[in-house]
Design an enzyme around this catalytic site. Structure first.
Site, short mmCIF file in Angstrom:
data_model
loop_
_atom_site.label_atom_id
_atom_site.label_comp_id
_atom_site.label_asym_id
_atom_site.label_seq_id
_atom_site.Cartn_x
_atom_site.Cartn_y
_atom_site.Cartn_z
N HIS A 307 0.85 -1.19 0.00
CA HIS A 307 0.00 0.00 0.00
C HIS A 307 0.88 1.23 0.00
O HIS A 307 1.94 1.22 0.62
CB HIS A 307 -0.93 0.02 1.23
CG HIS A 307 -2.10 0.90 1.02
ND1 HIS A 307 -2.06 2.25 1.28
CD2 HIS A 307 -3.33 0.64 0.53
CE1 HIS A 307 -3.22 2.77 0.96
NE2 HIS A 307 -4.01 1.82 0.51
N ASP A 364 -8.08 -5.27 0.03
CA ASP A 364 -8.70 -6.08 -1.02
C ASP A 364 -8.14 -7.49 -1.13
O ASP A 364 -8.50 -8.22 -2.04
CB ASP A 364 -8.66 -5.32 -2.35
CG ASP A 364 -9.72 -4.25 -2.31
OD1 ASP A 364 -10.82 -4.55 -1.82
OD2 ASP A 364 -9.45 -3.11 -2.70
N1 CMC Z 1 4.29 -7.52 -4.99
C1 CMC Z 1 5.64 -7.51 -5.13
N2 CMC Z 1 6.40 -6.40 -4.93
C2 CMC Z 1 5.76 -5.28 -4.60
C3 CMC Z 1 4.37 -5.21 -4.42
C4 CMC Z 1 3.62 -6.38 -4.63
N3 CMC Z 1 2.29 -6.38 -4.50
N4 CMC Z 1 4.01 -3.95 -4.08
C5 CMC Z 1 5.14 -3.23 -4.05
N5 CMC Z 1 6.21 -4.03 -4.35
C6 CMC Z 1 7.64 -3.65 -4.33
C7 CMC Z 1 7.98 -2.81 -5.55
O1 CMC Z 1 8.44 -3.62 -6.62
C8 CMC Z 1 9.08 -1.93 -4.98
O2 CMC Z 1 10.26 -2.69 -4.88
P1 CMC Z 1 11.71 -1.99 -5.10
O3 CMC Z 1 11.80 -0.98 -3.98
O4 CMC Z 1 12.67 -3.09 -5.01
O5 CMC Z 1 11.64 -1.35 -6.46
C9 CMC Z 1 8.61 -1.64 -3.56
O6 CMC Z 1 7.81 -2.78 -3.20
C10 CMC Z 1 7.78 -0.38 -3.41
O7 CMC Z 1 6.70 -0.46 -4.32
P2 CMC Z 1 6.13 0.79 -5.12
O8 CMC Z 1 5.47 0.29 -6.37
O9 CMC Z 1 7.17 1.84 -5.27
O10 CMC Z 1 5.06 1.31 -4.08
P3 CMC Z 1 3.85 2.25 -4.41
O11 CMC Z 1 3.51 2.95 -3.18
O12 CMC Z 1 4.11 3.07 -5.64
O13 CMC Z 1 2.66 1.21 -4.82
C11 CMC Z 1 0.84 -0.26 -4.68
C12 CMC Z 1 1.64 0.82 -3.97
C13 CMC Z 1 -0.43 -0.56 -3.87
C14 CMC Z 1 0.37 0.25 -6.07
C15 CMC Z 1 1.70 -1.55 -4.83
O14 CMC Z 1 2.05 -2.04 -3.56
C16 CMC Z 1 1.02 -2.63 -5.64
O15 CMC Z 1 1.12 -2.63 -6.87
N6 CMC Z 1 0.27 -3.58 -4.97
C17 CMC Z 1 -0.49 -4.58 -5.68
C18 CMC Z 1 -1.81 -3.98 -6.15
C19 CMC Z 1 -2.79 -3.80 -5.03
O16 CMC Z 1 -3.03 -4.69 -4.22
N7 CMC Z 1 -3.44 -2.61 -5.01
C20 CMC Z 1 -4.51 -2.31 -4.05
C21 CMC Z 1 -4.15 -1.25 -3.07
S1 CMC Z 1 -5.36 -1.21 -1.71
C22 CMC Z 1 -6.82 -0.71 -2.44
C23 CMC Z 1 -6.79 0.76 -2.68
O17 CMC Z 1 -7.04 1.52 -1.71
O18 CMC Z 1 -6.48 1.18 -3.81
#
Ligand code: CMC
Length: 428
Positions: A307, A364
């Protein structure tokens, strides 16, 4: 004396005011920075940018705190209902018994769609994704109620639009589903409450009644409460941004629905179930999927994990996990993916990659399993999220208008070609 921050750049020093919220969170106000120094701030994905001040929802990602208008999400999920929470978010206070009764009555009165709107539903192809239909029909409401086009119209007019949106969205959602499977629409009933009414429109038909099960309505009510607001996330920011151009409320909400659709945001609930089904269909080996999620050359991510703001735990996920167990037990449903989900959670939570990056199950991760147990089809999961988030979007839009916020318009750092002269086609 109010605090300030000092920025040193190019031999000059700039004093920037610090703004403090009611929970003591602090921000540097850079509104005048460009005028003073020529500098803008750059923050891709707005990871550390406050877009507004807001009195609706408080969230502390480190501590796993979520409160609507000061009330902890745990208390609201346990003790209130979705319409109470909608009232709280939109009007700022929990309703009295009489106000809630009046609010529910008004919503029931507006739940019908204009008969001419039926035609829209039948024009979409069979199997049209209900999120596309929900967004299109929501914006179409503005054409039936042109009085809503000016967001600065009288408070009564704005309020009527708010009631219409809350009232008609479950009908839109259920009809989007019915049209996608080619079945006749079921009309809303004033005899049923908000959640019962939606379930009845989804599952009743000319040849079958739907017995509204209180176990299902209570679980759905809780899910809607948990999704009702989440401060400045992607879809809410979209609603505020679209609305800041003084676009009408129906259109601004439709923009939010589209922003919610993506698998990184609300679409994650559908993506989680698809992922869990895939794991199960391929033999249930979880390690392979965890390894894939960790591989930087593989675009796969564990859906339902991670998240942007929660870096300890998602308080909604805690509540939902318990609610999911209760629902499945009470309905006597044995969903094999629940076991996979629990194993996946266990393995991921003890893996260094996930620990280091503070990746936990989010709201979710378990909601799809609950929706499925209620009989709600996969394509509808994100529409359910939209139904829950609706009061939050409305409250945020209302606040933005009340605060007279200027049109949202970020800046950029240009990285393209420098000035060059046009070359005639014949000479290229
Ligand atoms: N699986 C594997 N690696 C992950 C995941 C995941 N689900 N989420 C983040 N990472 C890794 C990412 O690759 C990065 O690694 P590194 O630092 O080595 O490059 C690190 O964790 C930080 O991730 P980020 O993408 O920079 O983080 P963000 O804040 O931009 O993204 C997120 C947040 C929710 C989009 C992401 O965690 C994700 O894609 N999760 C899966 C989709 C998901 O479940 N979304 C629902 C969110 S809750 C409902 C809502 O309120 O929207």
């Amino acid at each position: 004396m109010s605090e300030s921050a000092e920025l040193k750049f190019g031999g000059n020093s700039y004093s920037l005011p610090v703004v403090e919220g009611t929970e003591n969170e602090k921000a540097i106000d850079i509104a005048n920075l460009r005028g003073q120094s020529g500098l803008i701030t750059l923050d891709s994905g707005y990871k550390n940018t406050g877009a507004t001040t807001s009195s609706i929802t408080y969230l502390d990602g480190e501590e796993g705190i979520l409160r609507y208008r000061g009330y902890p999400i745990e208390q609201l999920a346990e003790k209130s209902n979705f319409l109470e929470v909608s009232h709280l978010l939109i009007y700022g206070e929990l309703p009295t018994k009489d106000t809630l009764q009046q609010f529910s009555k008004s919503i029931a009165e507006h739940s019908m769609l204009h008969e001419n709107m039926r035609g829209f539903f039948s024009s979409f192809p069979l199997n049209a994704h209900p999120m596309g239909v929900a967004a299109a029909v929501t914006t179409t409401l503005s054409t039936f109620y042109p009085g809503s086009l000016d967001p600065h119209r009288s408070e009564d007019k704005v309020n009527l639009t708010i009631l219409r949106l809350l009232a008609k969205f479950p009908t839109i959602a259920a009809w989007a589903y019915k049209s996608s499977i080619g079945r006749p629409f079921v009309y809303p009933s004033a005899k049923l409450d908000y959640v019962e009414n939606f379930l009845n429109m989804m599952f009743a038909g000319p040849t079958n009644d739907y017995h509204v099960d209180p176990v299902v309505t209570n679980a759905l009510d809780k899910l809607l409460i948990l999704h009702a607001d989440h401060e400045q996330n992607c879809s809410t920011s979209t609603v505020r941004l679209a609305g800041s151009s003084q676009a009408n409320l129906y259109g601004s909400i439709a923009a939010g629905i589209v922003a919610l659709w993506g698998p990184l945001h609300g679409g994650a609930n559908q993506a989680v179930i698809e992922m869990l089904d895939k794991i199960q269909n391929e033999g249930g080996s979880i390690d392979k999927w965890v390894e894939r999620a960790k591989d930087k050359n593989d675009p796969f991510r564990l859906m339902g994990f991670g998240h942007r703001v929660y870096k300890n735990f998602d308080p909604r996920a805690k509540i939902i996990k318990k609610a999911c167990d209760d629902l499945l037990n009470r309905l006597g449903v044995k969903d094999p993916v629940l076991e996979i989900a629990m194993k996946l959670e266990e393995i991921a939570l003890s893996d260094e990659y996930f620990i280091e990056r503070k990746l936990y199950p989010n709201v979710d991760f378990y909601s799809g399993i609950m929706y499925r147990a209620m009989g709600i089809p996969q394509d509808m999961f994100t529409v359910m999220f939209a139904m829950g988030r609706l009061p939050g979007w409305i409250a945020q839009w209302k606040e933005m208008v009340a605060n007279k916020e200027p049109i949202g318009r970020p800046r950029q750092i240009y990285t393209g070609a420098r000035m060059r002269d046009y070359v005639n086609l014949a000479e290229r």
